[in-house]
Design an enzyme around this catalytic site. Structure first.
Site, PDB file in Angstrom:
ATOM      1  N   CYS A  19       0.824  -1.210   0.000  1.00 39.88           N
ATOM      2  CA  CYS A  19       0.000   0.000   0.000  1.00 39.88           C
ATOM      3  C   CYS A  19       0.861   1.264   0.000  1.00 39.88           C
ATOM      4  CB  CYS A  19      -0.864   0.055   1.248  1.00 39.88           C
ATOM      5  SG  CYS A  19      -1.861  -1.390   1.514  1.00 39.88           S
ATOM      6  N   ARG A  72       4.857  -0.350  -6.441  1.00 35.70           N
ATOM      7  CA  ARG A  72       4.867  -1.159  -5.224  1.00 35.70           C
ATOM      8  C   ARG A  72       3.806  -2.250  -5.256  1.00 35.70           C
ATOM      9  NH1 ARG A  72       7.309   1.818  -0.901  1.00 35.70           N
ATOM     10  NH2 ARG A  72       5.967   0.742   0.554  1.00 35.70           N
ATOM     11  N   TRP A 127      -3.167  -2.532  -1.300  1.00 30.68           N
ATOM     12  CA  TRP A 127      -2.868  -3.926  -1.641  1.00 30.68           C
ATOM     13  C   TRP A 127      -3.639  -4.738  -0.603  1.00 30.68           C
ATOM     14  CZ3 TRP A 127       0.166  -8.047   0.537  1.00 30.68           C
ATOM     15  CH2 TRP A 127       0.545  -9.027  -0.384  1.00 30.68           C
ATOM     16  N   ASN A 164      -1.630   2.444   6.048  1.00 29.34           N
ATOM     17  CA  ASN A 164      -0.843   1.252   5.697  1.00 29.34           C
ATOM     18  C   ASN A 164      -0.579   0.501   6.987  1.00 29.34           C
ATOM     19  OD1 ASN A 164      -0.686   2.229   3.140  1.00 29.34           O
ATOM     20  ND2 ASN A 164       1.507   2.717   3.206  1.00 29.34           N
ATOM     21  N   GLY A 165      -0.622  -0.819   6.953  1.00 34.85           N
ATOM     22  CA  GLY A 165      -0.359  -1.595   8.160  1.00 34.85           C
ATOM     23  C   GLY A 165      -1.571  -2.427   8.517  1.00 34.85           C
ATOM     24  N   GLU A 194      17.204 -18.360  -6.963  1.00 33.77           N
ATOM     25  CA  GLU A 194      16.898 -17.005  -7.420  1.00 33.77           C
ATOM     26  C   GLU A 194      16.387 -17.024  -8.866  1.00 33.77           C
ATOM     27  OE1 GLU A 194      16.315 -14.224  -6.361  1.00 33.77           O
ATOM     28  OE2 GLU A 194      16.717 -12.794  -7.967  1.00 33.77           O
ATOM     29  N   LYS A 196      12.726 -15.722 -10.124  1.00 30.89           N
ATOM     30  CA  LYS A 196      12.502 -14.687 -11.152  1.00 30.89           C
ATOM     31  C   LYS A 196      11.536 -15.198 -12.205  1.00 30.89           C
ATOM     32  CE  LYS A 196      13.617 -11.868  -9.536  1.00 30.89           C
ATOM     33  NZ  LYS A 196      14.398 -11.661  -8.381  1.00 30.89           N
ATOM     34  N   GLU A 255       7.905 -15.396 -10.721  1.00 26.15           N
ATOM     35  CA  GLU A 255       7.176 -14.173 -10.372  1.00 26.15           C
ATOM     36  C   GLU A 255       6.852 -13.301 -11.564  1.00 26.15           C
ATOM     37  OE1 GLU A 255       9.238 -11.845  -7.395  1.00 26.15           O
ATOM     38  OE2 GLU A 255      11.151 -12.184  -8.363  1.00 26.15           O
ATOM     39  N   HIS A 271      16.964 -37.912  -6.115  1.00 28.15           N
ATOM     40  CA  HIS A 271      16.258 -38.364  -4.908  1.00 28.15           C
ATOM     41  C   HIS A 271      14.773 -38.054  -4.986  1.00 28.15           C
ATOM     42  CE1 HIS A 271      19.954 -39.524  -2.989  1.00 28.15           C
ATOM     43  NE2 HIS A 271      20.474 -38.341  -3.290  1.00 28.15           N
ATOM     44  N   LYS A 274       6.156  -4.458  -3.964  1.00 23.89           N
ATOM     45  CA  LYS A 274       7.591  -4.182  -3.931  1.00 23.89           C
ATOM     46  C   LYS A 274       8.154  -4.244  -2.522  1.00 23.89           C
ATOM     47  CE  LYS A 274      11.572  -3.101  -5.640  1.00 23.89           C
ATOM     48  NZ  LYS A 274      12.285  -4.265  -6.202  1.00 23.89           N
TER      49      LYS A 274
HETATM   50  C1  F6R Z   1      11.765 -10.962  -5.536  1.00 22.65           C
HETATM   51  C2  F6R Z   1      11.771  -9.906  -4.563  1.00 22.65           C
HETATM   52  C3  F6R Z   1      11.363 -10.221  -3.168  1.00 22.65           C
HETATM   53  C4  F6R Z   1      12.188  -9.374  -2.178  1.00 22.65           C
HETATM   54  C5  F6R Z   1      11.677  -9.579  -0.748  1.00 22.65           C
HETATM   55  C6  F6R Z   1      12.508  -8.793   0.251  1.00 22.65           C
HETATM   56  O1  F6R Z   1      12.198 -10.536  -6.786  1.00 22.65           O
HETATM   57  O2  F6R Z   1      12.061  -8.784  -4.885  1.00 22.65           O
HETATM   58  O3  F6R Z   1      11.482 -11.572  -2.888  1.00 22.65           O
HETATM   59  O4  F6R Z   1      13.525  -9.738  -2.297  1.00 22.65           O
HETATM   60  O5  F6R Z   1      10.340  -9.199  -0.650  1.00 22.65           O
HETATM   61  O6  F6R Z   1      12.453  -7.428  -0.014  1.00 22.65           O
HETATM   62  P1  F6R Z   1      13.523  -6.431   0.576  1.00 22.65           P
HETATM   63  O7  F6R Z   1      14.825  -6.735  -0.095  1.00 22.65           O
HETATM   64  O8  F6R Z   1      13.013  -5.068   0.232  1.00 22.65           O
HETATM   65  O9  F6R Z   1      13.595  -6.684   2.035  1.00 22.65           O
END
Ligand code: F6R
Length: 610
Positions: A2, A27, A73, A99-100, A481, A485, A488, A504, A605
């Site tokens: 949010c 975000r 959100w 927010n929260g 990782e 990617k 997502e 396994h 984000k």
């Molecule tokens: C994936 C991604 C998330 C963040 C995670 C932590 O591409 O961006 O998995 O890495 O939400 O976010 P931060 O780094 O802001 O603590």
């Protein structure tokens, strides 16, 4: 997650609020709204969906020099018009954006309903508006304070009241609120990106702090009514950092920014005299570094995966045992905190709730925490005992790319620094410095080969519903990782395994329909990885190998259906290069599938809630 914006001044508030909300779009959100204080009272506009939906319902003239806006959100209640913020009291006197999470909202709502309050939404946030409006205190500041004192949970809020039209009251507890100081005007936002178009003078509120904003200035004070007299700081971010700069997607721009971002992470931090790294923000003397017996890295999502790669680098170079763990798992398992263990948290945004809570858990038990953080002045950066800023520049796309790379690079610097205090020789230190300085150009070389990688993504990944990602040691962390990617941004199901684990269980699913992306550098484990490649080939599973050029060793190339070669670095630094093709594969698969790359569905984000 949010987003909050607010304005009080002499200009019309609506265009400023809308441009702030646009900046916060990255975000992630699923509804949006505005409240404006005009001559006729409070006007509210809210709509499910993207900002374009909200703009459709806005009248041409939107008078009002005070207002708040929000992108939501959904957490409590679906993303509907009614659940969108701002929320009002039943008389339409007070509007809030929040927010929260209000943890005791169920009890508070029941109490207010018993007093005759009728609620218009299913949200936890609406209770805040009702509480403020029903307070008998004289000023908005006092009424907000009274309401917040009965709320349990987290909040960043901004409040307007049409009976006190020249004012905006804001408060924070666990969710960021940043004031922007202008000329006879004040701005507020949950993220500095929404402010830099108007001002570079900002004030970060701390937890349990509130502020009263009017056109001629602001006052900050604690929830217990003690003045805090905060002074503005100047931020160096420019408005252009938040533009796409000729790329179609922020994600693509951010992948291509990596060589420059890495140069910034390295700038001024390499010491040729002693062949080490200089990390001024650590707040740890060499003697403290000698006392470290173990290191534990914490983070969420990709930040955790960067920590896994970093743990491997640190342990390899320093021989200090080091591991990484998801921050939320750590904080909920009542961890044992030891004096000679150093904790390092990783966070791009510096606002991730679970990571922040892990920092607080360690500190509460007497441990020391360093932060590897991108956002300067963020909550986690301020909470940590020291740390390393990435200087990667703002990352707008929801999926992290350049900040993953720069976090790993920060760990490489830390490993060099600690290693030179303890075990590694000046000669090895010199070689590592040379290799670090070569990375940006090596990254440019990989990015120059993008067309071939895009072709592989279109042929092998985009048409499939599932993929495996595998690797050994730090290449397994990269596989995690890489799979993340792909999942997502392309929505293709991808699973990562250590290469050794394939036989396994998961091998049962390897077939011509399921490609495997294997990170397979020419390192000590190459022979082992070749056996895994054979196992996959025997089951006719398509293989994409990300590997080193093997001029006289064609064993990987001969076994794979597609080969992406990256330049070699020092073995411990190889992950910094091997990861780039994984990003490009995910990006081009997502482009081929026409996905919403910068704002993938359901994701935000900066995850500022539990
Ligand atoms: C994936 C991604 C998330 C963040 C995670 C932590 O591409 O961006 O998995 O890495 O939400 O976010 P931060 O780094 O802001 O603590």
């Amino acid at each position: 997650m949010c987003g909050i914006v607010g304005y009080v001044g002499r200009q019309q508030a609506a265009p400023i609020l809308l441009s702030g909300l646009r900046r916060l779009e990255y975000r992630g959100y699923d509804s949006a709204g505005l409240a404006l204080v005009g001559k006729g009272g409070l006007k509210l506009y809210k709509a499910e969906g993207k900002l374009a939906q909200l703009e459709k319902i806005l009248p041409k003239r939107l008078p009002g020099v005070v207002g708040v806006g929000h992108t939501r959100w959904a957490t409590h209640g679906e993303p509907t018009d009614a659940n969108a913020h701002p929320h009002c009291d039943p008389e339409g006197r007070v509007a809030i954006v929040h927010n929260g999470i209000v943890e005791n909202s169920v009890e508070l709502r029941a109490r207010l309903q018993a007093d005759g309050h009728v609620f218009a939404s299913e949200t936890d946030s609406e209770v805040i508006a009702h509480l403020i409006a029903s307070s008998s205190k004289a000023t908005l500041e006092q009424r907000v304070r009274e309401a917040l004192l009965v709320i349990e949970g987290t909040y960043g809020i901004a409040v307007v009241d049409w009976e006190q039209p020249g004012q905006l009251v804001v408060a924070r507890n666990g969710s960021p609120v940043i004031l922007g100081v202008g000329d006879k005007e004040m701005f507020v936002a949950s993220d500095v990106s929404a402010l830099v178009r108007y001002t570079r003078q900002v004030v970060h509120l701390d937890d349990r702090e509130m502020a009263v904003l009017a056109p001629d200035g602001f006052r900050t004070l604690t929830l217990d009514d003690q003045p805090t007299d905060k002074q503005p700081l100047t931020v160096s971010l420019s408005s252009e950092s938040f533009d796409k700069g000729g790329f179609e997607h922020f994600l693509h721009k951010e992948i291509h920014e990596q060589p420059d971002a890495c140069s910034r992470t390295l700038r001024g931090r390499l010491d040729r005299q002693f062949n080490t790294a200089k990390l001024g923000g650590l707040e740890l003397a060499p003697r403290d570094l000698l006392d470290i017996r173990r290191i534990r890295i914490l983070g969420c999502g990709s930040a955790y995966y960067a920590g896994l790669v970093g743990a491997h680098m640190i342990e390899t170079l320093t021989r200090v045992p080091c591991d990484a763990e998801p921050a939320a798992e750590f904080r909920y398992r009542n961890p044992v905190i030891e004096k000679d263990v150093l904790y390092i948290v990783v966070s791009q945004s510096g606002e991730t709730f679970d990571t922040l809570a892990a920092v607080q858990e360690v500190q509460r038990k007497g441990g020391r925490v360093l932060g590897v953080v991108n956002a300067v002045g963020s909550t986690i950066a301020r909470q940590c005992d020291g740390g390393i800023y990435l200087h990667a520049g703002p990352e707008v796309s929801v999926a992290s790319t350049k900040t993953f790379t720069c976090s790993v690079l920060a760990f490489a610097l830390f490993a060099l620094h600690l290693g030179r205090v303890r075990d590694i020789s000046p000669g090895v230190g010199r070689r590592l410095i040379d290799a670090l300085l070569a990375l940006p150009d090596q990254m440019r070389e990989i990015l120059a080969g993008e067309a071939a990688i895009a072709e592989i993504a279109r042929e092998f990944l985009a048409p499939r519903s599932n993929a495996f990602y595998i690797g050994r040691a730090s290449s397994y962390a990269l596989a995690l990782e890489g799979a993340q990617k792909l999942k997502e941004i392309s929505y293709i199901h991808a699973e990562a395994y250590p290469a050794s684990e394939l036989k396994h269980g998961p091998l049962a699913l390897v077939s011509p329909e399921t490609p495997t992306v294997m990170v397979v550098p020419h390192d000590d484990l190459l022979d082992k990885s070749l056996s895994t490649l054979e196992e996959i080939r025997t089951r006719r599973g398509p293989i994409i190998a990300i590997t080193h050029p093997g001029a006289d060793d064609r064993r990987v190339a001969d076994r794979a259906d597609a080969v992406i070669e990256v330049p070699r670095s020092e073995s411990v630094l190889d992950p910094l290069l091997l990861n780039l093709p994984l990003q490009l594969l995910a990006y081009h698969a997502a482009v081929a599938l026409g996905r919403d790359i910068d704002q993938p569905r359901n994701l935000a984000k900066s995850v500022t809630v539990e």
